[in-house]
Design a protein around this motif. Structure first.
Motif, PDB file in Angstrom:
ATOM      1  N   ASN A 266       0.849  -1.189   0.000  1.00  0.00           N
ATOM      2  CA  ASN A 266       0.000   0.000   0.000  1.00  0.00           C
ATOM      3  C   ASN A 266       0.888   1.244   0.000  1.00  0.00           C
ATOM      4  N   TRP A 267       1.044   1.852  -1.172  1.00  0.00           N
ATOM      5  CA  TRP A 267       1.936   3.009  -1.290  1.00  0.00           C
ATOM      6  C   TRP A 267       1.342   4.263  -0.679  1.00  0.00           C
ATOM      7  N   THR A 268       0.043   4.337  -0.588  1.00  0.00           N
ATOM      8  CA  THR A 268      -0.574   5.474   0.097  1.00  0.00           C
ATOM      9  C   THR A 268      -0.202   5.455   1.581  1.00  0.00           C
ATOM     10  N   THR A 269      -0.301   4.280   2.183  1.00  0.00           N
ATOM     11  CA  THR A 269       0.110   4.137   3.576  1.00  0.00           C
ATOM     12  C   THR A 269       1.595   4.444   3.732  1.00  0.00           C
TER      13      THR A 269
ATOM     14  N   PHE B 159      12.424   2.126   9.122  1.00  0.00           N
ATOM     15  CA  PHE B 159      12.203   1.376   7.881  1.00  0.00           C
ATOM     16  C   PHE B 159      11.255   0.202   8.124  1.00  0.00           C
ATOM     17  N   ALA B 160      11.522  -0.535   9.195  1.00  0.00           N
ATOM     18  CA  ALA B 160      10.686  -1.694   9.505  1.00  0.00           C
ATOM     19  C   ALA B 160       9.257  -1.265   9.829  1.00  0.00           C
ATOM     20  N   LEU B 161       9.097  -0.168  10.580  1.00  0.00           N
ATOM     21  CA  LEU B 161       7.767   0.309  10.957  1.00  0.00           C
ATOM     22  C   LEU B 161       6.957   0.700   9.732  1.00  0.00           C
ATOM     23  N   VAL B 162       7.537   1.549   8.874  1.00  0.00           N
ATOM     24  CA  VAL B 162       6.802   2.045   7.712  1.00  0.00           C
ATOM     25  C   VAL B 162       6.463   0.900   6.758  1.00  0.00           C
ATOM     26  N   CYS B 163       7.422   0.017   6.506  1.00  0.00           N
ATOM     27  CA  CYS B 163       7.189  -1.073   5.555  1.00  0.00           C
ATOM     28  C   CYS B 163       6.199  -2.100   6.103  1.00  0.00           C
TER      29      CYS B 163
END
Length: 453
Positions: free
Chosen positions: A105-108, A415-419
């Motif tokens: 989900n690129w919006t997220t 990085f881990a959180l966002v992905c």
């Protein structure tokens, strides 16, 4: 040219570096493959150091050659071993550009990346609260940029994370990964805005080179591979940038960057960048071969190797102080006190002894190459981002040991959180189609041609 010809060691190392570039260009291979990058960087850096533009750079002792060469061979050995195992197991080949093998989900991702941006902005606002403006607009920027006692450095954990923000927005800026057009355009704006803001807030060479390096690595994998001409242009830009920042920091005395260029003070311009490279090598040689009457460094028995993690919990400095260990700049084991950085091989040595010289580079050769290969079958941008950080460690290992800096572990966390938030359905509704699910076998077959494997 006379200086170059007077140093056969430099001639050999520069020749090997040129051979690497020619081979990579001929086979259209990836210049940023960990083993290639490590070898190239070491050849260029030590070749520069051996020009001996200052008396402090003396010939390596035999011990230093064994340590430097042992670390080089160990890293390349671990990398080649991993490549062989990956190939023998039928692992995917490296494509020219990457695709995600699953929903994302690129919006997220875009909105979640502002969590990292907010972390970075704490540092920017902190600088403004101390200086009264961004440092680039201060009356005397050198007052805030020089020394370890600058009051703005209490916000360093935050404003040094601009590259983390650049990385998160960069991966969503390219069509090869992200099909959502508005997210791509908005992300590109945030990449440029963050890089400019990072420079204006704290025009530091290392920090701003990390921002640029993160973007260039992602551009190389998500848009198109760099040619040797592009890389040459980047090197020239870095040298000019170094001179400009050195002028802002007052490292050329009263001469501005403009005056230096007008007066063609080539030697004065070149000497400072040279020392920033060479001092790492003369310090390593001195540390490994200190005079008998010099006090021996403190062995850390492997515990200080985890400083980057312990520092995150604010106990790292206390441990170092209680045991009498050096800071990351290894002040007690340097040849010239004002230039006190030593490459990661010294950290490996004082943390783990002679075993560390071979074990640590060998381990990182395996880890970095495995992560590099895993990018070909990425399910989220996480692996790509982490691998880019590892590749930057290889470049900056001449100056500092990456895993001993807490900021990198903070980056990994973001990085881990966002992905993770953006994987699958995410936390926001999917407004547009996710990245196409690619059949791994078909993708592997289609990417065989032209890979330089």
């Amino acid at each position: 040219m006379e200086t170059l010809m007077a140093s056969p060691e430099s001639c050999v190392m520069f020749a090997l570096a040129v051979v690497v570039v020619l081979v990579v260009s001929f086979y259209k291979a990836d210049f940023f493959r960990p083993s290639v990058l490590y070898f190239f960087v070491q050849m260029v850096m030590l070749g520069v150091a051996y020009l001996k533009l200052v008396p402090a750079m003396t010939d390596f002792k035999l011990t230093t050659w064994l340590v430097w060469g042992g670390g080089l061979m160990a890293f390349i050995g671990g990398s080649v071993l991993t490549e062989m195992v990956w190939t023998s197991k039928g692992g995917a080949r490296m494509p020219q550009t990457f695709k995600l093998h699953g929903e994302y989900n690129w919006t997220t991702h875009f909105f979640a990346s502002f969590l990292a941006f907010a972390y970075f902005m704490i540092g920017v606002i902190g600088i403004v609260s101390v200086v009264g403006s961004l440092i680039i607009f201060a009356d005397r920027p050198s007052l805030w940029l020089s020394g370890i006692d600058s009051p703005v450095l209490k916000f360093s954990d935050f404003f040094m994370s601009g590259a983390m923000v650049v990385g998160l927005f960069s991966v969503s800026s390219f069509k090869s990964l992200n099909p959502v057009r508005w997210v791509r355009y908005a992300s590109r704006f945030m990449v440029v805005f963050t890089m400019v803001l990072s420079f204006m807030a704290f025009p530091n060479r290392g920090i701003n080179m990390l921002c640029l390096g993160m973007f260039l690595l992602l551009f190389n994998y998500l848009h198109g591979r760099f040619t040797w001409k592009t890389l040459s242009f980047v090197v020239v830009f870095i040298v000019i940038f170094f001179v400009v920042v050195a002028s802002l920091k007052g490292q050329y005395g009263d001469d501005s960057a403009e005056d230096l260029m007008k007066n063609k003070m080539v030697q004065k311009i070149a000497l400072l960048p040279y020392m920033y490279v060479a001092n790492n090598y003369w310090n390593l040689d001195y540390a490994l071969n200190q005079p008998v009457d010099a006090s021996e460094h403190e062995w850390t028995y492997g515990m200080d190797a985890f400083y980057g993690i312990t520092q995150m919990f604010r106990v790292g400095d206390g441990l170092r102080s209680s045991f009498g260990w050096d800071s990351p700049f290894n002040e007690s084991s340097v040849k010239v006190k004002s230039l006190n950085t030593i490459p990661f091989l010294w950290d490996a040595y004082k943390d783990f002894g002679l075993l560390g010289i071979f074990f640590e580079p060998f381990f990182f050769g395996i880890l970095f190459t495995w992560m590099y290969r895993r990018m070909a079958v990425a399910k989220t941008p996480l692996g790509i981002l982490v691998t880019c950080v590892f590749l930057m460690w290889i470049v900056f290992w001449n100056f500092t040991t990456g895993y001993k800096q807490s900021m990198y572990w903070v980056w990994m966390g973001f990085f881990a959180l966002v992905c993770t938030l953006s994987s699958g359905k995410g936390i926001l509704p999917m407004k547009s189609a996710p990245a196409q699910i690619v059949d791994q076998k078909k993708d592997t077959d289609d990417s065989v041609a032209g890979q330089g494997e």
